[in-house]
Design an enzyme around this catalytic site. Structure first.
Site, short mmCIF file in Angstrom:
data_model
loop_
_atom_site.label_atom_id
_atom_site.label_comp_id
_atom_site.label_asym_id
_atom_site.label_seq_id
_atom_site.Cartn_x
_atom_site.Cartn_y
_atom_site.Cartn_z
N LYS A 90 36.08 50.02 38.64
CA LYS A 90 36.93 50.37 39.80
C LYS A 90 38.26 49.61 39.74
CE LYS A 90 33.96 49.06 42.94
NZ LYS A 90 32.87 48.67 42.03
N GLU A 116 37.52 40.09 47.64
CA GLU A 116 37.33 40.17 46.19
C GLU A 116 37.51 38.79 45.56
OE1 GLU A 116 36.48 43.09 44.04
OE2 GLU A 116 35.63 43.33 46.02
N ARG A 117 37.32 38.72 44.25
CA ARG A 117 37.42 37.42 43.56
C ARG A 117 38.87 36.98 43.43
NH1 ARG A 117 34.51 41.16 41.33
NH2 ARG A 117 32.28 40.90 41.02
#
Length: 407
Positions: A90, A116-117
């Site tokens: 993605k 997210e990271r």
């Protein structure tokens, strides 16, 4: 922790000064550069544009990625979702779209990282800087180590910035959200902290209204458009999960990524039979494009049905007609793969941008059996269809040289 009352709602910075910068949910710059000047502060809570101001025209938004432009055309001012489990590509697909669109578009791009990271944010910042597209980009992050309230509101901050560029500067905006599931997840955590009664599968009872309040603000008006592409993590690859179901209902295009295709090396790992777009109608894309897309889907669907027979009895047991269908489908699958600019350093293949006309031409020629005798591998990871012939010649030359050396 000590709580400080500002006496006002959460506000986001807007203005020319925010371009090429990176912010957190409070509008603090987090790119180790001075605080931006020339900015106004606006509340992150705003109503969607009224229906009277919305544009009613449907326009196609080209991405330069073959499988998307041919089978799942995106809408200018629409919302597209990238659905997939963990590790099917993605974020890579999202990054590739930024690369292709920012370079070819006069608009502004806003990247919103929800839960997210931080590694992904840092890599994206470096990649965009190297590609020279940062001057027309804003990044907003609420990382996964931050409290749920911060992750829950960071999408509204990015939208407030997008609305400024659309309404005040009359520019088109590309809003990329990675990942909308984390927004729903943060809402669920906030709901739990407030002691609300959970609903299906432990999600918050207000999930539908919270998602609508965010999604309905993404629209195109008479002055400009906000086109949104959102990554949607699908828990345990289960598309009946309430988070995936609620998100589906807001989108004009759903791009479903398949783990099976990724394992076969068919990148981008988009499943054309599960994915869909509301733009793929003769009135919008034109008769030729529509007919071709339908024929491609039909061929791929027939191949999917024949796979069981092939697995049990082998290809030889099929009728000549079915064998032709399988040949066409396999060549189409390989032609719809594409080397990406954002993965050049991993694959060693130069990225390719393919126009819609070239992509349609290639598919049409495969369906007309023009490449019936060309090995399938020649169509894998190429741009335009003519590159297949140069690829065969390039492979043939070293083989011929080796034969001469042996003799």
């Amino acid at each position: 922790m000590a709580v400080q009352d500002t006496g006002a709602p959460l506000k986001a910075p807007v203005g020319k000064g925010i371009l090429s910068r990176m912010f957190d949910v409070f509008g603090n710059a987090i790119d180790r550069r001075p605080t931006p000047v020339e900015v106004q502060w606006r509340s992150v809570h705003r109503s969607p544009p009224p229906l009277a101001k919305r544009s009613t025209q449907s326009e196609i938004f080209e991405t330069g990625i073959k499988v998307i432009d041919v089978l799942l055309p995106l809408e200018r001012g629409g919302k597209a979702g990238l659905f997939g489990g963990a590790g099917v590509g993605k974020t890579v697909l999202l990054t590739e779209m930024i690369h292709n669109m920012v370079g070819h578009q006069e608009g502004v791009s806003i990247f919103c990282g929800i839960g997210e990271r931080c590694r992904e944010g840092e890599e994206l910042y470096r990649d965009m800087k190297a590609a020279g597209v940062l001057p027309n980009m804003v990044m907003v992050f609420g990382q996964m180590n931050e409290p749920p309230g911060s992750r829950f509101r960071v999408g509204h901050v990015a939208l407030t910035m997008a609305e400024y560029f659309r309404d005040d500067e009359h520019r088109d905006v590309l809003l990329l959200i990675d990942n909308i599931f984390r927004f729903i997840q943060a809402g669920s955590e906030v709901s739990g902290l407030m002691g609300q009664m959970p609903s299906r599968l432990g999600y918050q009872p207000t999930m539908g209204t919270e998602l609508s309040a965010l999604e309905e603000r993404i629209a195109n008006t008479d002055t400009g458009a906000i086109t949104s592409i959102q990554a949607v993590y699908v828990p345990a690859d289960d598309f009946t999960d309430p988070a995936a179901v609620h998100t589906f209902s807001h989108l004009s295009a759903s791009i479903v990524l398949s783990r099976k295709r990724a394992s076969e090396g068919l990148y981008p790992a988009i499943d054309p039979l599960q994915s869909s777009s509301k733009m793929a109608t003769p009135g919008i894309v034109g008769e030729r494009h529509y007919a071709l897309a339908q024929e491609i889907r039909r061929t791929l669907a027939q191949y999917a049905q024949l796979k069981d027979i092939i697995a049990m009895l082998g290809l030889e047991q099929l009728s000549p007609e079915d064998r032709n269908v399988v040949g066409r489908a396999r060549r189409l699958e390989r032609f719809l793969t594409q080397p990406f600019f954002t993965t050049e350093q991993f694959t060693g293949m130069q990225g390719k941008l393919v126009s819609l006309e070239d992509a349609l031409d290639g598919c049409e020629r495969i369906l007309n059996d023009e490449f019936k005798d060309v090995p399938e591998s020649a169509l894998y990871m190429i741009g335009k269809i003519d590159e297949a012939k140069t690829k065969i010649q390039a492979e043939a030359q070293p083989a011929a040289t080796a034969d001469r050396h042996e003799s």
